[in-house]
Enzyme design. Structure first.
Site, PDB file in Angstrom:
ATOM      1  N   HIS A  29       4.759   8.975  11.302  1.00 45.48           N
ATOM      2  CA  HIS A  29       5.871   9.944  11.375  1.00 45.48           C
ATOM      3  C   HIS A  29       5.543  11.232  10.610  1.00 45.48           C
ATOM      4  O   HIS A  29       4.579  11.281   9.831  1.00 45.48           O
ATOM      5  CB  HIS A  29       7.122   9.306  10.770  1.00 45.48           C
ATOM      6  CG  HIS A  29       6.901   8.892   9.334  1.00 45.48           C
ATOM      7  ND1 HIS A  29       6.894   9.784   8.299  1.00 45.48           N
ATOM      8  CD2 HIS A  29       6.635   7.684   8.793  1.00 45.48           C
ATOM      9  CE1 HIS A  29       6.638   9.156   7.167  1.00 45.48           C
ATOM     10  NE2 HIS A  29       6.473   7.870   7.441  1.00 45.48           N
ATOM     11  N   ARG A  80      12.843   7.905   9.036  1.00 41.75           N
ATOM     12  CA  ARG A  80      11.791   8.916   9.219  1.00 41.75           C
ATOM     13  C   ARG A  80      10.969   8.663  10.475  1.00 41.75           C
ATOM     14  O   ARG A  80      10.454   9.589  11.090  1.00 41.75           O
ATOM     15  CB  ARG A  80      10.910   9.012   7.964  1.00 41.75           C
ATOM     16  CG  ARG A  80      10.262   7.709   7.482  1.00 41.75           C
ATOM     17  CD  ARG A  80       9.713   7.907   6.074  1.00 41.75           C
ATOM     18  NE  ARG A  80       8.923   6.814   5.543  1.00 41.75           N
ATOM     19  CZ  ARG A  80       9.405   5.718   4.962  1.00 41.75           C
ATOM     20  NH1 ARG A  80      10.710   5.543   4.850  1.00 41.75           N
ATOM     21  NH2 ARG A  80       8.602   4.787   4.479  1.00 41.75           N
ATOM     22  N   GLU A 107       7.111   0.335   7.574  1.00 41.65           N
ATOM     23  CA  GLU A 107       5.978   0.542   6.687  1.00 41.65           C
ATOM     24  C   GLU A 107       5.678  -0.749   5.936  1.00 41.65           C
ATOM     25  O   GLU A 107       6.557  -1.626   5.792  1.00 41.65           O
ATOM     26  CB  GLU A 107       6.300   1.692   5.721  1.00 41.65           C
ATOM     27  CG  GLU A 107       5.234   2.003   4.669  1.00 41.65           C
ATOM     28  CD  GLU A 107       3.847   2.266   5.249  1.00 41.65           C
ATOM     29  OE1 GLU A 107       3.410   1.486   6.133  1.00 41.65           O
ATOM     30  OE2 GLU A 107       3.185   3.216   4.819  1.00 41.65           O
ATOM     31  N   HIS A 206       4.234   4.160  10.711  1.00 35.20           N
ATOM     32  CA  HIS A 206       4.026   4.587   9.321  1.00 35.20           C
ATOM     33  C   HIS A 206       2.537   4.503   8.986  1.00 35.20           C
ATOM     34  O   HIS A 206       1.756   3.886   9.723  1.00 35.20           O
ATOM     35  CB  HIS A 206       4.812   3.678   8.384  1.00 35.20           C
ATOM     36  CG  HIS A 206       6.281   3.731   8.651  1.00 35.20           C
ATOM     37  ND1 HIS A 206       7.158   4.498   7.914  1.00 35.20           N
ATOM     38  CD2 HIS A 206       7.036   3.119   9.609  1.00 35.20           C
ATOM     39  CE1 HIS A 206       8.379   4.361   8.388  1.00 35.20           C
ATOM     40  NE2 HIS A 206       8.336   3.524   9.420  1.00 35.20           N
TER      41      HIS A 206
HETATM   42  O1  LIG Z   1       6.035   4.996   2.815  1.00 34.09           O
HETATM   43  C1  LIG Z   1       4.829   5.102   2.953  1.00 34.09           C
HETATM   44  O2  LIG Z   1       4.205   5.528   4.071  1.00 34.09           O
HETATM   45  P1  LIG Z   1       4.911   6.403   5.226  1.00 34.09           P
HETATM   46  O3  LIG Z   1       5.137   7.774   4.619  1.00 34.09           O
HETATM   47  O4  LIG Z   1       3.904   6.452   6.331  1.00 34.09           O
HETATM   48  O5  LIG Z   1       6.195   5.726   5.632  1.00 34.09           O
HETATM   49  C2  LIG Z   1       3.926   4.655   1.861  1.00 34.09           C
HETATM   50  O6  LIG Z   1       4.496   4.978   0.619  1.00 34.09           O
HETATM   51  C3  LIG Z   1       2.530   5.185   2.101  1.00 34.09           C
HETATM   52  O7  LIG Z   1       1.805   5.079   0.917  1.00 34.09           O
HETATM   53  P2  LIG Z   1       0.212   5.011   0.881  1.00 34.09           P
HETATM   54  O8  LIG Z   1      -0.356   6.212   1.626  1.00 34.09           O
HETATM   55  O9  LIG Z   1      -0.064   5.082  -0.598  1.00 34.09           O
HETATM   56  O10 LIG Z   1      -0.184   3.697   1.491  1.00 34.09           O
END
Ligand SMILES: O=C(OP(=O)(O)O)[C@H](O)COP(=O)(O)O
Length: 319
Positions: A29, A80, A107, A206
Site C-alpha cells: 500500500h 491503509r 501485515e 503490506h
Molecule cells: O506495518 C508495516 O508494514 P506496512 O507499512 O507495509 O503495513 C510494518 O511495520 C513494516 O515494517 P518493516 O518494514 O520493518 O517490516
C-alpha cells in the site's frame, strides 16, 4: 538492494523460456502515517499519509496509462491497504471493480514490537538485531499481551470477529514463515481460482504479506528473502505459466531510480540515525526494556510513551 536484483536474477535463471499464461499485480500500500514516523505499525490501523495517498493515485494512473483493466482487488482488513485499493481504482476510473478483504493479507503481526520506533530500537539493541527482527524468515518477535497499549484496540476491533478463525486463534506475533502459512491457503483457495478464471487480480497488501507471497511465487530461498525489501506504492507485475511458475523476472513498475531510492529508504529505517522529527518527543519506548532478552513479556509501555495522545486504552501494567 543489490541482493534484491540477485534474487530476481536467480529466479529468472530458473525460468527458461516458459510461456506466460497469467499476470498478477502485487503491491505494498501507499505510505502509512506510521511509516513516516518509522514505527512498527503491523496490525494497528493507521491511515495513509498525504504522500501515501499520492502514491496510490500515481499507481492507478500508471496502470491506467499502461491499459490494464482490473477484475478484482484483494486487500487486508487494514485501512491503509483498502484505501490504497480505492484510490488506485478511482485513478483508473474502475471504481466498480470488486474489492475483497481478508485478514490473511494483513501485515505480519509484529507482536510486542508494535508501536516501537526502529531507529530507537537500533540504538538500544543494535542494528543487526533489528534487521533480524525485520527481515529474517523464521524469527518470531515476543508476542503481544494484554499489557500492551494496542492489545485491546486490535483484538476488540469488530473487523476481527468476521474472520475465518475466531479471535482467540488469531496471531499474537508472527515470523515471515507464519505469514506465508496463513496466507498460502487463501492464495491457493481463493485468489488462484480467480486468476485461473482469466481475471486480472491486484493484491494491495503490506510490506511483509507481499514479501511472503513473492517468496512463494518466485521461489526465493529462506536466506535470500532476508535481502528483499519492498517500497510503498509500487505495483509489481508477476507473469506466471499454466503451473503458476514465474516466466520472467518480476517487474517493479515506475521510475526505476525512484523505486531504488524508495527501497533504500525502507532499508535504512533501522539505522540509528534515521530519526524523524516526531521521535524527539517520544520518550524511550521501552524505558530501556530489554526486548532482546524478553521472550514472553517485555516491559510495559503506554500510548503516551509512544507518542499517541489517546487514553482510551488501559495502560500496560507490567509483566
Ligand atoms: O506495518 C508495516 O508494514 P506496512 O507499512 O507495509 O503495513 C510494518 O511495520 C513494516 O515494517 P518493516 O518494514 O520493518 O517490516
Amino acid at each position: 538492494m543489490m541482493f534484491f536484483h540477485l534474487c530476481v536474477q536467480a529466479a529468472a535463471a530458473r525460468q527458461s523460456f516458459r510461456m506466460s499464461k497469467y499476470k498478477v499485480f502485487v503491491m505494498r500500500h501507499g505510505e502509512g502515517a506510521w511509516t513516516k514516523e518509522n514505527r512498527f505499525c503491523s496490525w494497528v490501523d493507521q491511515r495513509l499519509s498525504e504522500d501515501g495517498v499520492k502514491e496510490a493515485l500515481a499507481c492507478g494512473h500508471l496502470l491506467k496509462e499502461a491499459g490494464y483493466q482490473l477484475d478484482v482487488v484483494f486487500t487486508s482488513l487494514l485501512s491503509r491497504s483498502i484505501h490504497t485499493a480505492w484510490l488506485l481504482l478511482e485513478a483508473m476510473g474502475q471504481e466498480w471493480v470488486p474489492v475483497v478483504r481478508t485478514w490473511r493479507l494483513n501485515e505480519r503481526h509484529y507482536g510486542a514490537l508494535i508501536g516501537l520506533n526502529r531507529a530507537e530500537m537500533a540504538l538500544n539493541h543494535g542494528e543487526e538485531q533489528v534487521k533480524q527482527w525485520r527481515r529474517s524468515y523464521d524469527l518470531t518477535p515476543p508476542p503481544i499481551d494484554e499489557s500492551h497499549p494496542y492489545f485491546l484496540e486490535i483484538y476488540n476491533d469488530r473487523r476481527y470477529s468476521t474472520c475465518d478463525l475466531s479471535i482467540e486463534f488469531l496471531p499474537k506475533s508472527e515470523s515471515l514463515k507464519d505469514v506465508l502459512e496463513r496466507l498460502q491457503p487463501y492464495w491457493d483457495g481463493t485468489i488462484v481460482p480467480e486468476i485461473k478464471r482469466g481475471k486480472l487480480v491486484l493484491i494491495s497488501g503490506h510490506g511483509n504479506s507481499c514479501r511472503a507471497l513473492l517468496k512463494h511465487l518466485e521461489g526465493i530461498s529462506d536466506a535470500d528473502i532476508v535481502n528483499v525489501t519492498l517500497p510503498t506504492g509500487t505495483p509489481i507485475l508477476i507473469e506466471l505459466d499454466e503451473n503458476f511458475r514465474p516466466t520472467k523476472p518480476m517487474q517493479l513498475l515506475g521510475d526505476q531510480k525512484a523505486i531504488q531510492a524508495a527501497i533504500r529508504k525502507v532499508e535504512d529505517q533501522d539505522q540509528p540515525g534515521c530519526q524523524t522529527p516526531s521521535i524527539r518527543n517520544i520518550k524511550t519506548m521501552w524505558e530501556k526494556g530489554n526486548i532482546v532478552g524478553a521472550t514472553e513479556c517485555p516491559k510495559a509501555m503506554n500510548k503516551e510513551t509512544v507518542g499517541v495522545k489517546s487514553k482510551s486504552v488501559t495502560n500496560g501494567v507490567g509483566c
